[in-house]
Design a protein around this motif. Structure first.
Motif, PDB file in Angstrom:
ATOM      1  N   SER A   1     -10.989   6.839   2.867  1.00 44.75           N
ATOM      2  CA  SER A   1      -9.936   6.811   1.847  1.00 44.75           C
ATOM      3  C   SER A   1      -8.625   7.365   2.412  1.00 44.75           C
ATOM      4  O   SER A   1      -7.536   6.880   2.044  1.00 44.75           O
ATOM      5  N   ALA A   2      -8.699   8.323   3.320  1.00 50.22           N
ATOM      6  CA  ALA A   2      -7.475   8.859   3.919  1.00 50.22           C
ATOM      7  C   ALA A   2      -6.733   7.772   4.690  1.00 50.22           C
ATOM      8  O   ALA A   2      -5.496   7.690   4.652  1.00 50.22           O
ATOM      9  N   GLU A   3      -7.464   6.933   5.397  1.00 46.53           N
ATOM     10  CA  GLU A   3      -6.841   5.841   6.147  1.00 46.53           C
ATOM     11  C   GLU A   3      -6.268   4.784   5.208  1.00 46.53           C
ATOM     12  O   GLU A   3      -5.223   4.180   5.489  1.00 46.53           O
ATOM     13  N   ILE A   4      -6.929   4.564   4.074  1.00 50.09           N
ATOM     14  CA  ILE A   4      -6.385   3.643   3.065  1.00 50.09           C
ATOM     15  C   ILE A   4      -5.053   4.173   2.542  1.00 50.09           C
ATOM     16  O   ILE A   4      -4.080   3.417   2.406  1.00 50.09           O
ATOM     17  N   PHE A   5      -4.987   5.478   2.268  1.00 50.81           N
ATOM     18  CA  PHE A   5      -3.741   6.064   1.763  1.00 50.81           C
ATOM     19  C   PHE A   5      -2.609   5.923   2.771  1.00 50.81           C
ATOM     20  O   PHE A   5      -1.442   5.863   2.392  1.00 50.81           O
ATOM     21  N   ASP A   6      -2.939   5.855   4.056  1.00 51.68           N
ATOM     22  CA  ASP A   6      -1.911   5.771   5.096  1.00 51.68           C
ATOM     23  C   ASP A   6      -1.537   4.342   5.484  1.00 51.68           C
ATOM     24  O   ASP A   6      -0.562   4.138   6.205  1.00 51.68           O
ATOM     25  N   ASP A   7      -2.310   3.362   5.035  1.00 53.89           N
ATOM     26  CA  ASP A   7      -2.094   1.993   5.495  1.00 53.89           C
ATOM     27  C   ASP A   7      -0.967   1.320   4.705  1.00 53.89           C
ATOM     28  O   ASP A   7      -0.988   1.305   3.470  1.00 53.89           O
ATOM     29  N   PRO A   8       0.013   0.726   5.387  1.00 52.66           N
ATOM     30  CA  PRO A   8       1.142   0.107   4.681  1.00 52.66           C
ATOM     31  C   PRO A   8       0.732  -1.079   3.813  1.00 52.66           C
ATOM     32  O   PRO A   8       1.449  -1.424   2.866  1.00 52.66           O
ATOM     33  N   HIS A   9      -0.401  -1.722   4.117  1.00 62.72           N
ATOM     34  CA  HIS A   9      -0.859  -2.848   3.293  1.00 62.72           C
ATOM     35  C   HIS A   9      -0.976  -2.432   1.832  1.00 62.72           C
ATOM     36  O   HIS A   9      -0.515  -3.138   0.929  1.00 62.72           O
ATOM     37  N   TYR A  10      -1.598  -1.282   1.583  1.00 63.23           N
ATOM     38  CA  TYR A  10      -1.860  -0.871   0.205  1.00 63.23           C
ATOM     39  C   TYR A  10      -0.601  -0.400  -0.498  1.00 63.23           C
ATOM     40  O   TYR A  10      -0.515  -0.476  -1.728  1.00 63.23           O
ATOM     41  N   ARG A  11       0.385   0.065   0.266  1.00 64.21           N
ATOM     42  CA  ARG A  11       1.657   0.420  -0.348  1.00 64.21           C
ATOM     43  C   ARG A  11       2.426  -0.821  -0.764  1.00 64.21           C
ATOM     44  O   ARG A  11       2.903  -0.920  -1.897  1.00 64.21           O
ATOM     45  N   VAL A  12       2.534  -1.792   0.138  1.00 68.07           N
ATOM     46  CA  VAL A  12       3.316  -2.982  -0.183  1.00 68.07           C
ATOM     47  C   VAL A  12       2.641  -3.819  -1.271  1.00 68.07           C
ATOM     48  O   VAL A  12       3.316  -4.519  -2.033  1.00 68.07           O
ATOM     49  N   ARG A  13       1.319  -3.721  -1.380  1.00 65.66           N
ATOM     50  CA  ARG A  13       0.577  -4.453  -2.412  1.00 65.66           C
ATOM     51  C   ARG A  13       0.455  -3.666  -3.720  1.00 65.66           C
ATOM     52  O   ARG A  13      -0.167  -4.128  -4.675  1.00 65.66           O
ATOM     53  N   GLU A  14       1.066  -2.477  -3.764  1.00 64.78           N
ATOM     54  CA  GLU A  14       1.063  -1.626  -4.961  1.00 64.78           C
ATOM     55  C   GLU A  14      -0.355  -1.348  -5.451  1.00 64.78           C
ATOM     56  O   GLU A  14      -0.658  -1.426  -6.642  1.00 64.78           O
ATOM     57  N   MET A  15      -1.223  -0.998  -4.525  1.00 64.71           N
ATOM     58  CA  MET A  15      -2.611  -0.716  -4.873  1.00 64.71           C
ATOM     59  C   MET A  15      -2.925   0.772  -4.976  1.00 64.71           C
ATOM     60  O   MET A  15      -4.058   1.153  -5.261  1.00 64.71           O
ATOM     61  N   LEU A  16      -1.924   1.624  -4.749  1.00 61.31           N
ATOM     62  CA  LEU A  16      -2.073   3.060  -4.966  1.00 61.31           C
ATOM     63  C   LEU A  16      -0.941   3.474  -5.899  1.00 61.31           C
ATOM     64  O   LEU A  16       0.200   3.644  -5.476  1.00 61.31           O
ATOM     65  N   VAL A  17      -1.272   3.605  -7.177  1.00 56.37           N
ATOM     66  CA  VAL A  17      -0.249   3.761  -8.216  1.00 56.37           C
ATOM     67  C   VAL A  17      -0.224   5.203  -8.724  1.00 56.37           C
ATOM     68  O   VAL A  17      -1.270   5.785  -9.026  1.00 56.37           O
ATOM     69  N   GLU A  18       0.952   5.752  -8.831  1.00 60.56           N
ATOM     70  CA  GLU A  18       1.126   7.126  -9.294  1.00 60.56           C
ATOM     71  C   GLU A  18       1.255   7.163 -10.811  1.00 60.56           C
ATOM     72  O   GLU A  18       2.016   6.397 -11.401  1.00 60.56           O
ATOM     73  N   VAL A  19       0.484   8.061 -11.449  1.00 59.47           N
ATOM     74  CA  VAL A  19       0.547   8.225 -12.906  1.00 59.47           C
ATOM     75  C   VAL A  19       0.567   9.709 -13.247  1.00 59.47           C
ATOM     76  O   VAL A  19       0.149  10.559 -12.460  1.00 59.47           O
ATOM     77  N   GLU A  20       1.029  10.002 -14.456  1.00 65.67           N
ATOM     78  CA  GLU A  20       1.016  11.370 -14.967  1.00 65.67           C
ATOM     79  C   GLU A  20      -0.416  11.824 -15.237  1.00 65.67           C
ATOM     80  O   GLU A  20      -1.256  11.037 -15.680  1.00 65.67           O
ATOM     81  N   GLN A  21      -0.695  13.081 -14.966  1.00 64.94           N
ATOM     82  CA  GLN A  21      -1.974  13.686 -15.346  1.00 64.94           C
ATOM     83  C   GLN A  21      -1.685  14.799 -16.346  1.00 64.94           C
ATOM     84  O   GLN A  21      -1.168  15.854 -15.983  1.00 64.94           O
TER      85      GLN A  21
END
Length: 413
Positions: free
Chosen positions: A335-355
């Protein structure tokens, strides 16, 4: 020539205008209704007075003193409204009945018979809402579609993975069946239910008639494992765990790297020829013992040894530089490598929300289905328990004093 005007507001999502009453809990049902919500459906999550059981399941942020919900609930209940209702009370059941009368879809994942005991069976609901699409996901399905001998057995992901055949072909060797990491015994049935619901909605819009949509978790897992059915039917053999290999294709699986593993999948001889050259073994591209897939399957261990002689002395990054874009290839990510991969950023697959309760936003998985004209989106965080009770009931026609009285009587929260 004038352009046709959109039938829904810009940015509303392809399912805008659909209303869903969500009586689900845990993972399978909420995952299904979240897909609908991501694409614009109005989803009203009806919870017990104590809330969906996953609200108390972590992980929680370290500074979260509120603890209304943690990561599990946040991940599968975004874009929904929450009302808290006591379904054991007459007033609570009447609220749900009224909401369903104004809905296009109701989804539930109780055990078979629960909704009937509450007076909310499909046959009852359709009397006042004939266009209603009623979706269910249960471990072994609903008796309406064929009564399983296990219809009353409770089930979770691990049960459907086991009985649907998935574990029986997964594991390091023939004697060690293994659970798949993510809850695919829940999420795959959820996606199949979503497809069924949308198919039924399409039909209801044409005919005015809704229908009952039933998905058994075990059935959905078996459908995903379709290969075991034809293998047994065609050959009489019973597939078993195959480790990181494929019984019909070679090379097709995982290979050791210096810092982990990589996946390589050469389903065609043309890809194999490219791989053989890339790993410094061009002779294996033309050798009759390896040139065809059938030959490679017969000589699988020699193929694997040749690839790992190349891969195990190189890092995943180094292998990617050699193979990326040439053959089907991918490093096995943490999961750490997923968080660092530009693919998931450009595809908007790691979305920030309020907790709620935490000063720090969190990230959840984004919307994987990309529509060009009406894209889905994470529009809002998961709801707090009963956060929208008043707003939903006011919109349904209840007066403010009625809401006060029902809350005082313990019918709502």
């Amino acid at each position: 020539m004038p352009q046709p005007q959109p039938s829904v507001p810009m940015g509303a999502g392809a399912l805008a205008g659909l209303r869903v009453v969500d009586l689900t809990q845990m993972l399978a049902g909420p995952f299904c209704t979240q897909v609908l919500a991501d694409h614009g459906a109005e989803v009203i999550k009806v919870e017990a007075m104590t809330g969906d059981g996953t609200r108390v399941t972590g992980p929680f942020c370290a500074d979260d003193t509120l603890r209304d919900f943690g990561g599990y609930f946040q991940s599968v209940n975004r874009n929904k409204q929450s009302i808290a209702v006591d379904l054991k009370s007459d007033a609570g059941r009447e609220i749900v009945r009224k909401l369903i009368d104004g809905a296009d879809i109701v989804v539930e994942n109780f055990r078979a018979g629960v909704m009937e005991r509450l007076g909310l069976a499909y046959e009852t609901l359709r009397e006042t809402n004939p266009r209603l699409v009623y979706g269910t996901v249960r471990g072994f399905g609903d008796p309406r579609s064929g009564e399983s001998p296990y219809a009353q057995w409770p089930a979770y992901d691990v049960v459907s993975q086991a009985m649907g055949g998935m574990m029986g072909i997964t594991g390091p060797d023939r004697d060690t069946p293994t659970k798949i990491g993510p809850g695919v015994g829940d999420t795959v049935p959820a996606l199949m239910l979503c497809i069924g619901i949308l198919a039924a909605v399409h039909r209801a819009r044409e005919t005015g008639e809704g229908q009952f949509v039933d998905v058994a978790m075990t059935d959905a897992v078996l459908a995903m494992c379709e290969r075991i059915v034809y293998q047994t039917s065609y050959t009489g053999t019973v597939p078993a765990p195959e480790g990181n290999r494929h019984p019909l294709l070679c090379p097709f699986g995982l290979f050791r790297a210096r810092d982990g593993h990589v996946s390589i999948a050469c389903a065609t001889d043309a890809f194999w020829a490219k791989l053989a050259h890339a790993i410094g073994r061009p002779d294996m591209a033309t050798d009759e013992d390896f040139a065809t897939n059938a030959a490679r399957v017969r000589n699988a261990q020699q193929v694997i040894d040749a690839i790992e002689a190349f891969s195990k002395v190189r890092s995943k990054e180094e292998i990617a530089l050699c193979l990326g874009g040439k053959v089907p290839f991918g490093p096995v990510y943490t999961s750490a490598e997923i968080f660092d991969d530009p693919h998931y950023r450009v595809r908007e697959m790691l979305v920030e929300v309020e907790q709620p309760g935490s000063a720090t936003p969190v990230r959840i998985a984004g919307v994987p289905i990309k529509l060009s004209a009406t894209p889905g989106a994470v529009r809002q965080r998961a709801p707090m328990l009963g956060e929208h009770t008043d707003a939903v009931l006011l919109a349904a026609g209840y007066g403010k004093q009625e809401i006060v009285d029902m809350r005082a009587a313990g019918a709502i929260r």
